[in-house]
Design a protein around this motif. Structure first.
Motif, PDB file in Angstrom:
ATOM      1  N   ILE A  77       0.827  -1.215   0.000  1.00 17.26           N
ATOM      2  CA  ILE A  77       0.000   0.000   0.000  1.00 17.26           C
ATOM      3  C   ILE A  77       0.857   1.259   0.000  1.00 17.26           C
ATOM      4  CG2 ILE A  77      -1.833   1.262   1.157  1.00 17.26           C
ATOM      5  CD1 ILE A  77      -2.654  -1.521  -0.039  1.00 17.26           C
ATOM      6  N   ARG A  78       1.714   1.403   0.986  1.00 16.92           N
ATOM      7  CA  ARG A  78       2.491   2.639   1.094  1.00 16.92           C
ATOM      8  C   ARG A  78       3.461   2.780  -0.088  1.00 16.92           C
ATOM      9  NH1 ARG A  78       3.146   6.074   5.495  1.00 16.92           N
ATOM     10  NH2 ARG A  78       2.170   4.554   6.881  1.00 16.92           N
ATOM     11  N   THR A  79       4.199   1.702  -0.381  1.00 18.92           N
ATOM     12  CA  THR A  79       5.219   1.787  -1.424  1.00 18.92           C
ATOM     13  C   THR A  79       4.621   1.675  -2.824  1.00 18.92           C
ATOM     14  OG1 THR A  79       6.864   0.881   0.097  1.00 18.92           O
ATOM     15  CG2 THR A  79       7.383   0.797  -2.253  1.00 18.92           C
ATOM     16  N   CYS A  80       3.902   0.578  -3.086  1.00 15.79           N
ATOM     17  CA  CYS A  80       3.391   0.360  -4.451  1.00 15.79           C
ATOM     18  C   CYS A  80       2.215   1.267  -4.788  1.00 15.79           C
ATOM     19  CB  CYS A  80       2.987  -1.103  -4.639  1.00 15.79           C
ATOM     20  SG  CYS A  80       4.379  -2.243  -4.548  1.00 15.79           S
ATOM     21  N   ALA A 122      -4.122   1.656   9.189  1.00 13.82           N
ATOM     22  CA  ALA A 122      -4.860   2.914   8.999  1.00 13.82           C
ATOM     23  C   ALA A 122      -4.454   3.580   7.689  1.00 13.82           C
ATOM     24  CB  ALA A 122      -4.626   3.849  10.180  1.00 13.82           C
ATOM     25  N   PHE A 123      -3.159   3.609   7.403  1.00 15.14           N
ATOM     26  CA  PHE A 123      -2.690   4.176   6.141  1.00 15.14           C
ATOM     27  C   PHE A 123      -3.281   3.393   4.978  1.00 15.14           C
ATOM     28  CE2 PHE A 123       0.013   4.777   2.521  1.00 15.14           C
ATOM     29  CZ  PHE A 123       0.345   6.119   2.571  1.00 15.14           C
ATOM     30  N   SER A 124      -3.254   2.073   5.079  1.00 16.11           N
ATOM     31  CA  SER A 124      -3.784   1.211   4.011  1.00 16.11           C
ATOM     32  C   SER A 124      -5.258   1.503   3.767  1.00 16.11           C
ATOM     33  CB  SER A 124      -3.614  -0.266   4.378  1.00 16.11           C
ATOM     34  OG  SER A 124      -2.255  -0.633   4.382  1.00 16.11           O
ATOM     35  N   ASP A 125      -6.031   1.563   4.830  1.00 17.77           N
ATOM     36  CA  ASP A 125      -7.472   1.790   4.678  1.00 17.77           C
ATOM     37  C   ASP A 125      -7.752   3.109   3.967  1.00 17.77           C
ATOM     38  OD1 ASP A 125      -7.956  -0.639   5.889  1.00 17.77           O
ATOM     39  OD2 ASP A 125      -8.542   0.225   7.817  1.00 17.77           O
ATOM     40  N   ALA A 126      -7.018   4.160   4.348  1.00 20.29           N
ATOM     41  CA  ALA A 126      -7.224   5.464   3.719  1.00 20.29           C
ATOM     42  C   ALA A 126      -6.813   5.432   2.242  1.00 20.29           C
ATOM     43  CB  ALA A 126      -6.436   6.537   4.467  1.00 20.29           C
ATOM     44  N   ALA A 127      -5.670   4.813   1.955  1.00 18.88           N
ATOM     45  CA  ALA A 127      -5.202   4.756   0.567  1.00 18.88           C
ATOM     46  C   ALA A 127      -6.124   3.897  -0.287  1.00 18.88           C
ATOM     47  CB  ALA A 127      -3.773   4.221   0.521  1.00 18.88           C
ATOM     48  N   LEU A 128      -6.577   2.777   0.245  1.00 15.88           N
ATOM     49  CA  LEU A 128      -7.464   1.891  -0.512  1.00 15.88           C
ATOM     50  C   LEU A 128      -8.816   2.547  -0.793  1.00 15.88           C
ATOM     51  CD1 LEU A 128      -6.571  -1.423   1.301  1.00 15.88           C
ATOM     52  CD2 LEU A 128      -6.192  -0.938  -1.135  1.00 15.88           C
ATOM     53  N   ALA A 129      -9.299   3.341   0.142  1.00 14.99           N
ATOM     54  CA  ALA A 129     -10.597   3.996  -0.027  1.00 14.99           C
ATOM     55  C   ALA A 129     -10.572   5.032  -1.146  1.00 14.99           C
ATOM     56  CB  ALA A 129     -11.030   4.653   1.281  1.00 14.99           C
ATOM     57  N   HIS A 135      -7.769   0.450 -10.652  1.00 16.08           N
ATOM     58  CA  HIS A 135      -6.547   1.256 -10.757  1.00 16.08           C
ATOM     59  C   HIS A 135      -5.337   0.339 -10.652  1.00 16.08           C
ATOM     60  CE1 HIS A 135      -3.887   4.706 -10.193  1.00 16.08           C
ATOM     61  NE2 HIS A 135      -3.359   4.049  -9.172  1.00 16.08           N
ATOM     62  N   SER A 136      -4.371   0.496 -11.555  1.00 18.25           N
ATOM     63  CA  SER A 136      -3.182  -0.362 -11.563  1.00 18.25           C
ATOM     64  C   SER A 136      -1.925   0.421 -11.233  1.00 18.25           C
ATOM     65  CB  SER A 136      -3.011  -1.024 -12.927  1.00 18.25           C
ATOM     66  OG  SER A 136      -4.069  -1.904 -13.180  1.00 18.25           O
ATOM     67  N   VAL A 145      -0.191  -4.359 -11.210  1.00 20.77           N
ATOM     68  CA  VAL A 145      -1.255  -5.026 -10.462  1.00 20.77           C
ATOM     69  C   VAL A 145      -2.344  -4.007 -10.137  1.00 20.77           C
ATOM     70  CG1 VAL A 145       0.290  -6.779  -9.445  1.00 20.77           C
ATOM     71  CG2 VAL A 145      -0.135  -4.642  -8.212  1.00 20.77           C
ATOM     72  N   SER A 146      -3.567  -4.491 -10.046  1.00 16.55           N
ATOM     73  CA  SER A 146      -4.688  -3.609  -9.716  1.00 16.55           C
ATOM     74  C   SER A 146      -4.877  -3.534  -8.204  1.00 16.55           C
ATOM     75  CB  SER A 146      -5.973  -4.139 -10.368  1.00 16.55           C
ATOM     76  OG  SER A 146      -6.360  -5.361  -9.759  1.00 16.55           O
ATOM     77  N   VAL A 147      -5.604  -2.531  -7.787  1.00 17.17           N
ATOM     78  CA  VAL A 147      -5.984  -2.421  -6.379  1.00 17.17           C
ATOM     79  C   VAL A 147      -6.749  -3.676  -5.969  1.00 17.17           C
ATOM     80  CG1 VAL A 147      -7.402  -1.125  -4.735  1.00 17.17           C
ATOM     81  CG2 VAL A 147      -5.955   0.093  -6.371  1.00 17.17           C
ATOM     82  N   ARG A 148      -7.589  -4.182  -6.826  1.00 15.81           N
ATOM     83  CA  ARG A 148      -8.336  -5.418  -6.574  1.00 15.81           C
ATOM     84  C   ARG A 148      -7.366  -6.564  -6.259  1.00 15.81           C
ATOM     85  NH1 ARG A 148     -10.596  -5.101 -10.877  1.00 15.81           N
ATOM     86  NH2 ARG A 148     -12.612  -4.268 -10.255  1.00 15.81           N
ATOM     87  N   TRP A 149      -6.312  -6.697  -7.077  1.00 16.25           N
ATOM     88  CA  TRP A 149      -5.311  -7.740  -6.885  1.00 16.25           C
ATOM     89  C   TRP A 149      -4.593  -7.558  -5.550  1.00 16.25           C
ATOM     90  CZ3 TRP A 149      -0.243  -8.524  -5.872  1.00 16.25           C
ATOM     91  CH2 TRP A 149       0.294  -9.770  -6.185  1.00 16.25           C
TER      92      TRP A 149
END
Length: 178
Positions: A77-80, A122-129, A135-136, A145-149
């Motif tokens: 999440i943070r890096t990719c 928490a960072f992941s949840d905010a970025a994923l939302a 989105h790839s 890779v997509s967000v789904r992946w």
């Protein structure tokens, strides 16, 4: 006498993922469920127990799993996804990961490890939302890779490691459960 069940010992903090939610709600629900499962496996243990490698000769411990999954979320999440070049949290000077290295665990190290895990979630949840599931992003050797992946991969990582956590917890104090 049967081993104590987590469900009997603790009020289960997990909510089932939505059975008829949107794709995003379902994926995020499964991720939240798996995260809470790991937290539940660690609940009520002292620092020394969390750091215990309960199945020799394996270096796995519950604390190691928390540290590992912190870096898993951080990388994907943070890096990719977010493009933040933040280095891994648990990486040795020689270039290897140190999430499962077992220096004697003290309360401060355990608290810091759990805080880092919570911050990465928490960072992941905010970025994923904020990203569409389609989105790839570039993920190094994994290619695009997509967000789904990424979400499916995070669920897979937690699910696999929660199986390890089941065995570790049972070895530590006999507690079993989903």
């Amino acid at each position: 006498m049967a081993p104590e069940s987590f469900a009997a010992a603790l009020l289960d903090p997990r909510a089932d993922p939505p059975s008829c939610g949107s794709e995003r709600e379902t994926l995020m629900g499964f991720l939240a469920y798996q995260r809470r499962t790991l937290a539940m496996k660690c609940a009520g243990l002292e620092s020394a127990a969390l750091a215990t490698c309960a199945v020799p000769p394996s270096g796995l411990s519950l604390l190691g799993l928390v540290r590992h999954l912190s870096d898993v979320e951080r990388f994907w999440i943070r890096t990719c996804l977010a493009g933040d070049p933040a280095p891994p949290l648990y990486w040795g000077t020689e270039g290897g990961d140190t999430d499962f290295d077992h220096a004697p665990a003290d309360d401060r190290m355990v608290a810091d490890s759990f805080l880092a895990w919570k911050e990465e979630m928490a960072f992941s949840d905010a970025a994923l939302a904020s990203r569409a599931l389609g989105h790839s992003v570039s993920a190094g050797r994994h290619g695009m890779v997509s967000v789904r992946w990424i979400l499916a991969h995070l669920i897979e990582e937690y699910s696999r490691h929660n199986g390890h956590a089941d065995l570790l917890r049972e070895c530590l104090d006999g507690a079993v459960g989903e």
